[in-house]
Design a protein around this motif. Structure first.
Motif: not given
Length: 127
Positions: A94-123
């Motif tokens: 599971y990865y966490c991501a953060a966006a520096s630009r406000r994504p429109i609601l219909s684009n919240l699912h798009n990984s390209r909307a996010y600029d910063y990513w973590g290393q992940g945590t295993q579930v």
């Protein structure tokens, strides 16, 4: 720059619960939304859930609706993913991501909307 770091993963029995946390640091005031994605072995990364600031709009993948809940703290620098009724098919990194630009609601699912990513945590969900 923003750094994000996930925690809270682990091994859980089917039907169990787990809460993931994602802490951010750096220029967190610039963030507009945060999200969770996951990637299972041999699969592509997929969207799980997202939350957008100023209104706390949320979005969920159909596969987790009603089972997972995304939330944030008041400082808007940490997001959580409460996972319940876990299934073996929820097993993934599971990865966490953060966006520096406000994504429109219909684009919240798009990984390209996010600029910063973590290393992940295993579930891992297994008996």
């Amino acid at each position: 720059q923003v750094q994000v770091s996930e925690s809270g993963g682990g091994l859980v029995l089917p039907g169990g619960s787990l809460r993931l946390s994602c802490a951010s640091s750096g220029r967190t005031a610039s963030m507009q939304a945060m999200a969770w994605f996951r990637q299972a072995p041999g699969m592509e990364r997929e969207f799980v859930a997202a939350i957008r600031w100023n209104g706390d709009n949320t979005a969920y993948a159909d596969s987790v609706k009603g089972r997972f809940t995304i939330s944030r703290n008041n400082a808007r620098d940490t997001v959580y993913l409460q996972m319940t009724t876990l299934k073996p098919e929820d097993t993934a990194l599971y990865y966490c991501a953060a966006a520096s630009r406000r994504p429109i609601l219909s684009n919240l699912h798009n990984s390209r909307a996010y600029d910063y990513w973590g290393q992940g945590t295993q579930v891992t969900v297994s008996s």
